[in-house]
Motif scaffolding. Structure first.
Motif, short mmCIF file in Angstrom:
data_model
loop_
_atom_site.label_atom_id
_atom_site.label_comp_id
_atom_site.label_asym_id
_atom_site.label_seq_id
_atom_site.Cartn_x
_atom_site.Cartn_y
_atom_site.Cartn_z
N GLN A 185 -6.02 -10.54 8.09
CA GLN A 185 -5.34 -8.76 7.79
C GLN A 185 -3.83 -9.95 6.69
N ASP A 222 -9.45 -7.64 -5.57
CA ASP A 222 -10.29 -8.83 -5.59
C ASP A 222 -11.46 -8.41 -5.36
N ASN A 242 -9.70 -5.21 9.14
CA ASN A 242 -8.62 -6.96 9.71
C ASN A 242 -8.04 -6.36 10.45
N PHE A 244 -9.32 3.23 -3.20
CA PHE A 244 -8.78 2.94 -4.52
C PHE A 244 -9.32 1.12 -4.21
N ASN A 245 -9.68 0.61 -6.08
CA ASN A 245 -10.74 -0.30 -5.56
C ASN A 245 -9.81 -1.59 -5.48
N PHE A 257 0.33 -1.54 0.26
CA PHE A 257 0.12 0.26 -0.06
C PHE A 257 0.88 1.38 0.29
N HIS A 264 -12.41 -1.93 4.78
CA HIS A 264 -12.78 -2.31 3.68
C HIS A 264 -13.85 -1.62 3.53
P1 AMP Z 1 -6.71 -7.50 4.23
O1 AMP Z 1 -7.07 -8.63 3.65
O2 AMP Z 1 -7.90 -7.18 4.61
O3 AMP Z 1 -5.54 -6.91 4.46
O4 AMP Z 1 -6.67 -6.74 2.62
C1 AMP Z 1 -6.23 -6.70 1.58
C2 AMP Z 1 -6.47 -6.44 0.50
O5 AMP Z 1 -5.64 -5.78 -0.57
C3 AMP Z 1 -7.25 -7.68 -0.46
O6 AMP Z 1 -9.03 -7.44 -0.32
C4 AMP Z 1 -6.94 -6.99 -1.32
O7 AMP Z 1 -8.06 -8.18 -3.23
C5 AMP Z 1 -6.52 -6.46 -1.67
N1 AMP Z 1 -5.36 -6.30 -2.44
C6 AMP Z 1 -3.96 -6.85 -2.63
N2 AMP Z 1 -3.48 -6.33 -3.46
C7 AMP Z 1 -3.94 -5.16 -4.38
C8 AMP Z 1 -3.54 -4.45 -5.04
N3 AMP Z 1 -2.31 -4.43 -6.10
N4 AMP Z 1 -4.88 -3.16 -5.45
C9 AMP Z 1 -5.74 -3.39 -4.35
N5 AMP Z 1 -5.86 -4.25 -4.04
C10 AMP Z 1 -5.15 -5.17 -3.31
#
Ligand code: AMP
Length: 114
Positions: free
Chosen positions: A94, A32, A87, A28-29, A6, A102
């Protein structure tokens, strides 16, 4: 703290689909998505986990929530309802150690979450 994925998105070393930015926050979107709208809202300041938030960060954390509600209103699902999730650590699900909120919207959420 090692630069995380990030931090690299903040620094534009890795491209993301950015939907909002100000001096303190980036949104940002999610790559996944788990809902029709799935946005990640992050502080520009790197804070690894919810456990690492300090008293001086409280306004910043409020800004994350404020940004989530603002985006939900702009995207048209604030009244219908939505979910915000943060998370913490492994058992909390996390995977990126830079705190993030989120914002999930556009479908009916289940309870309890998995
Ligand atoms: P968490 O599992 O709560 O740490 O959430 C991390 C989030 O980051 C997950 O929902 C992933 O899908 C998202 N993520 C991972 N890589 C990227 C990326 N390059 N761009 C946008 N979202 C991402």
């Amino acid at each position: 703290m090692e630069p995380t994925l990030f931090s690299k998105i903040i620094d534009r070393e890795i491209l993301a689909d950015i939907v909002y930015e100000d001096d303190e926050v980036l949104a940002f979107n999610d790559i996944d998505p788990k809902a029709p709208t799935h946005i990640l809202i992050i502080p520009k300041k790197p804070i690894a986990t919810l456990n690492d938030i300090e008293e001086g960060d409280l306004a910043l954390i409020g800004r994350l929530q404020y940004t989530a509600a603002k985006l939900a209103k702009e995207l048209g699902f604030a009244e219908e309802g939505y979910r915000v999730v943060m998370n913490c650590n492994e058992a909390g699900g996390q995977s990126v150690y830079h705190i993030h909120m989120h914002l999930l919207g556009g479908r009916r959420m289940q309870w309890p979450p998995g």
